[in-house]
Design a protein around this motif. Structure first.
Motif, PDB file in Angstrom:
ATOM      1  N   SER A  93       0.863  -1.184   0.000  1.00  0.00           N
ATOM      2  CA  SER A  93       0.000   0.000   0.000  1.00  0.00           C
ATOM      3  C   SER A  93       0.896   1.229   0.000  1.00  0.00           C
ATOM      4  N   HIS A  94       0.747   2.119  -0.998  1.00  0.00           N
ATOM      5  CA  HIS A  94       1.590   3.308  -1.072  1.00  0.00           C
ATOM      6  C   HIS A  94       1.600   4.009   0.235  1.00  0.00           C
ATOM      7  N   PHE A  95       0.360   4.102   0.710  1.00  0.00           N
ATOM      8  CA  PHE A  95       0.138   4.975   1.777  1.00  0.00           C
ATOM      9  C   PHE A  95       0.707   4.484   3.067  1.00  0.00           C
ATOM     10  N   SER A  96       0.385   3.207   3.390  1.00  0.00           N
ATOM     11  CA  SER A  96       0.913   2.744   4.669  1.00  0.00           C
ATOM     12  C   SER A  96       2.403   2.457   4.545  1.00  0.00           C
ATOM     13  N   GLU A 149       4.052   5.652   5.149  1.00  0.00           N
ATOM     14  CA  GLU A 149       3.987   5.966   6.567  1.00  0.00           C
ATOM     15  C   GLU A 149       5.036   5.166   7.317  1.00  0.00           C
ATOM     16  N   ASN A 165      -7.637   9.255   1.956  1.00  0.00           N
ATOM     17  CA  ASN A 165      -6.565   9.472   0.987  1.00  0.00           C
ATOM     18  C   ASN A 165      -6.786   8.770  -0.336  1.00  0.00           C
ATOM     19  N   GLU A 198      -7.151   5.474  -0.921  1.00  0.00           N
ATOM     20  CA  GLU A 198      -6.858   4.049  -1.022  1.00  0.00           C
ATOM     21  C   GLU A 198      -8.179   3.278  -0.894  1.00  0.00           C
TER      22      GLU A 198
END
Lengths: 420, 521
Positions: free
Chosen positions: A133-136, A139, B164, B166
């Protein structure tokens, strides 16, 4: 609205900032500390004679998960070309080629740095566990203490590990600060140099009433917010030399067009103006190439790699001798799959390459190659925790405490920084 | 800059300022008394104000005290009665707040449609999330259910699922709806609704958890962030917490349907802190409900929630006595939220906390629109104010629910006191005061409208504006600042043709928005 934020507003502060800066320098020099640009103000009692001076670290995040296998190509691994019948960069097109690795031809503008031993690539780096996941992943990468209870970014822990309380110590160029900067130590985020100013304190404010009225409202307040507001006024003043600095690049540097080039040209101004900025974060996207990553002739990889290399090459030309105090680290939240997909692209993978340029870097290819597997789901495995690379950067450039910046982590030697 | 050198810069800067002030022909006055003599505020009380105590309560539990809101408070018989009325939001007619959802039609679409649009390149999930964030801001701006909105914000942040774009974006709007429905209800019900919601299940990886491989992400954050808190549980608690939650499933990447899958549930005895269950049934929904109810009623959860509520609505360092009292009320009322809020606003500590809490970035933008009485129109394009106000919040430092981590946006003042934030606030205030941007589908009051009587004295005008924008009388410091900002004397006659009205109204209005009184909520 740009005219609202013209630098002229702060001419009155500019002079004083320069004066006080010189006073700081005097103090530091008097204490017998040999310092260089970017560090003079900062390094005080902690720097005993002989300790390397602190400089500037620029963390350039390639957002969207760049494909490290296209940027730093393992041509010596037979699986590479097999897994990517259309997307593999042909071996004869590679630059800076050795028996196993080579760089994407679009990185050619960086060859002078590479040949001078000032640029390195570390392959098969990444997070300790897979995260697509890019996001996690961002992070986790930026927090850099997975599983620990610390909820602050590694850069914030870095700038928080000393006695410096100026918001100018760390600066994010661009929209929103990355999680790496989140935390209790102050930092500055700005989209451009010209925005570090007081709106309304412009050339039409003939009597300087804007600043005076703000000081009237805030100077005598005893609240913490008032303290922060005064710190903001102070930061504007301290930053004034940057705002007043010429925007023309030095040493004949020619930046390409694009956001990254613009951001790096501003970073060069900041470094040159010597206002105590130590950490700069810059985001560059979009590297999320599920489709149309392309070849050496066309596509998103060629375009992005050209932007990246053109901007970085111009940045180091612009800096000239000051480049010896600046280390740039390019990294991404994760890498992409080994095998290409049906859309001339690559899906989310795992291991990746990191690029390092400038001060203290031991040039060349680094890392342990895990070997590629040709399978639709295969990833480049991670043999070097990216924190081992960052640990070498922060300890060689800042002498920072690794347990503070990366709690609970024991780095393995990579040797990508001199003296490490 | 090192701490030991800070003093010298400050001193130099002050010296320079005094110098430049003198050069500009203005005698620098250093004591408040002297300022008081030169700048005596003059009352212009066209509109009555709420008492200081009432203003404090309404301000803390709303997105900005406007003349309309003050009138509503008076009609309800004062702030405390207004607050009690607000606690039953279903009884409050709220046409203005309700109509805003229709401004962003995709918010009504179901997960599968949203997914097809996203995957087919028709409309990316992050764009839908931007619309959601705009709707949240529009509601805060326009809704009459101000207390409900403040509490929805509090809980949606406590149970943060970032907006965001996702995969969980597919369920993010309904997640917000569920939280808002329970925001003034009971925490045990809110917790169950949130933890078993597909948005949360996807975000913290429970949607793909199974008996064979229990994913610990949600099980851990449930303990660490949503309920009992760090230091209150062991790794073995986390393992069983994750096992209890197995079975709550989302059909990822296909239908996106949420269901309960007994075949994925890890059966067998579980123990988390003082909670134990045989957990024999493959249908683990009952054990989930029992477990979440246990956590909601745990004294550690009570203490944590009490602490967070006090930090959000009272001050950054609430007394242990207040936190204890609120926790007790919470447990005594079976996790009901209203009695806790009533105890909070009735506490002496709350009454004494005037000015102690800072607006966060989105709160700042919303309050700026509200007090400037900017009319927000239905958005027709990307440059419409209802769309671009989100970028205003982003510039100041955060958009609603965009905090990238499960712990939610910090509630303390320090986070929102950064140099970047403060400078960006000043910039946004000035832009809005001048009505320069945004300019589409938005109505700003013309400068003349801020001058109730042509020919009035400047000091009266400052007092009038202080009442309109800050809901309090002007002070000598504010008057002095306004005189400096506009280069006018207190006795200057301000006609509708005065250069101030024609050219510099933005400088005057922004001075009020940049005051300590406006930064606080």
């Amino acid at each position: 609205m740009d005219h609202e934020n013209q630098p002229g507003c702060c001419a009155e502060f500019s002079a004083v900032a320069r004066t006080s800066r010189r006073a700081f320098l005097g103090g530091a020099l008097a204490a017998g500390v040999a310092t260089t640009i970017g560090s003079a103000v900062i390094q005080t009692a902690a720097a005993a004679a002989g300790t390397p001076a602190r400089g500037v670290v620029v963390v350039l995040s390639m957002r969207g998960a760049a494909d490290g296998l296209s940027l730093v190509v393992p041509h010596g691994d037979p699986v590479y070309a097999l897994a990517r019948p259309r997307l593999a960069v042909p071996s004869d097109r590679l630059v800076a080629k050795d028996g196993f690795f080579g760089l994407h031809p679009a990185l050619s503008p960086l060859l002078p740095l590479w040949n001078a031993g000032r640029m390195a690539a570390v392959h098969a780096t990444g997070l300790p566990v897979r995260n697509r996941s890019h996001f996690s992943a961002m992070e986790e990468l930026e927090d850099a203490s997975p599983g620990s209870t610390t909820r602050s970014g590694w850069l914030n822990r870095l700038i928080g590990s000393d006695a410096i309380a100026s918001p100018l110590q760390a600066l994010q160029m661009g929209g929103t600060a990355p999680a790496a900067l989140y935390g209790s130590a102050p930092f500055l985020t700005t989209r451009s140099i010209s925005e570090v100013g007081i709106a309304g304190a412009d050339k039409w404010d003939t009597y300087g009433g804007r600043n005076r009225s703000l000081h009237t409202m805030w100077d005598k307040r005893q609240t913490r917010l008032a303290g922060s507001m005064r710190a903001a006024f102070g930061a504007v003043a301290d930053f004034a030399p940057v705002v007043a600095s010429p925007s023309t690049p030095a040493n004949g540097a020619a930046y390409p067009s694009g956001d990254l080039a613009k951001a790096l040209s501003e970073v060069a101004r900041i470094v040159r103006s010597d206002v105590g900025v130590e950490v700069v974060t810059v985001d560059h996207g979009d590297w999320d190439m599920h489709a149309d990553l392309g070849t050496t002739e066309w596509g998103a990889m060629k375009r992005n790699a050209e932007q990246l290399s053109g901007a970085l090459a111009a940045f180091f030309t612009d800096l000239g001798a000051l480049g010896d105090t600046v280390t740039v680290v390019c990294l991404s939240e994760f890498g992409r799959r080994v095998a290409e997909n049906a859309n001339w692209g690559l899906d989310h993978g795992y291991g990746n390459a990191m690029l390092l340029l400038g001060a203290g870097v031991r040039g060349g290819y680094h890392g342990t190659w895990p070997g590629l597997t040709n399978d639709p789901d295969a990833d480049l495995l991670v043999t070097t925790d990216y924190r081992s690379v960052l640990a070498e950067v922060v300890s060689s450039r800042f002498g920072a405490s690794i347990p503070t910046v990366f709690p609970g982590f024991s780095p393995t030697r990579v040797g990508v920084m001199l003296g490490q | 800059m090192s701490s030991r050198t800070t003093g010298s810069t400050t001193a130099t800067r002050r010296g320079l300022l005094a110098g430049s002030a003198a050069a500009a022909g203005i005698v620098a006055t250093s004591s408040p008394a002297a300022a008081g003599r030169r700048y005596r505020p003059r009352t212009y009380a066209k509109r009555t104000l709420l008492s200081g105590r009432d203003r404090h309560l309404v301000s803390r539990f709303s997105y900005g005290v406007t003349p309309d809101l003050a009138a509503e408070v008076r009609k309800k018989g004062g702030a405390r009665a207004w607050f009690a009325w607000q606690l039953t939001p279903g009884k409050i007619n709220d046409k203005a707040g309700d109509r805003t959802q229709a401004w962003w039609p995709e918010l009504a679409q179901g997960p599968l449609t949203l997914w097809q649009n996203h995957a087919g390149g028709i409309r990316g999930g992050w764009l839908v999330m931007e619309d959601y964030q705009r709707w949240v801001m529009a509601r805060r701006m326009q809704s009459r259910r101000q207390v409900l909105e403040t509490m929805a914000q509090f809980w949606e942040n406590h149970l943060n699922v970032p907006t965001n774009g996702e995969q969980w974006f597919l369920y993010r709007k309904t997640y917000g709806d569920v939280i808002r429905r329970h925001a003034l209800g009971r925490f045990d019900e809110l917790l169950h609704a949130a933890i078993t919601h597909p948005a949360m299940l996807i975000y913290l990886d429970n949607a793909t958890s199974s008996a064979a491989h229990p994913n610990e992400n949600l099980g851990r954050e449930l303990l660490e962030l949503h309920t009992v808190g760090r230091g209150s549980f062991t790794e073995s608690d986390v393992k069983d917490s994750a096992r209890i939650l197995t079975g709550w499933y989302v059909d990822m990447w296909k239908s996106w349907k949420a269901s309960y899958r007994p075949d994925l549930h890890a059966t067998g005895r579980v123990q988390v802190k003082g909670f134990t269950a045989a957990n024999k049934s493959a249908d683990g929904r009952a054990v989930t409900a029992d477990y979440l109810r246990y956590l909601a009623h745990h004294p550690d959860t009570a203490r944590r929630l009490a602490q967070k509520l006090a930090v959000k609505f009272v001050g950054d360092d609430p007394s242990p006595a207040l936190v204890r009292r609120l926790a007790k009320v919470y447990l005594h009322h079976d996790t009901a939220i209203k009695p806790v809020l009533e105890a909070l606003v009735d506490s002496r500590e709350f009454r004494r906390s005037v000015g102690d809490k800072l607006r966060d970035p989105a709160e700042d933008v919303v309050a700026t629109y509200r007090v400037l009485r900017v009319r927000l129109g239905r958005p027709r394009g990307t440059d419409s104010a209802a769309n671009t106000m989100l970028w205003q919040a982003a510039t100041i430092g955060a958009m609603p629910f965009s905090w990238p981590r499960p712990d939610g946006t910090p509630l303390d003042n320090a986070t929102w006191s950064s140099t970047s934030r403060l400078l960006a606030s000043l910039r946004t205030h000035y832009q809005m005061a001048g009505g320069w941007w945004p300019t589409q589908d938005v109505g700003y009051r013309p400068p003349k409208a801020w001058v109730p009587k042509s020919g009035m004295r400047f000091d009266q005008l400052v007092d009038h504006l202080s009442r309109e924008l800050l809901h309090q009388p002007s002070t000598s410091v504010l008057l002095k600042a306004c005189c400096e900002a506009t280069n006018l004397r207190p006795g200057e006659k301000i006609t509708h043709d005065h250069p101030l009205v024609r050219w510099s109204m933005a400088r005057l209005l922004t001075t009020l928005l940049d005051s300590p009184e406006f930064f606080a909520r």
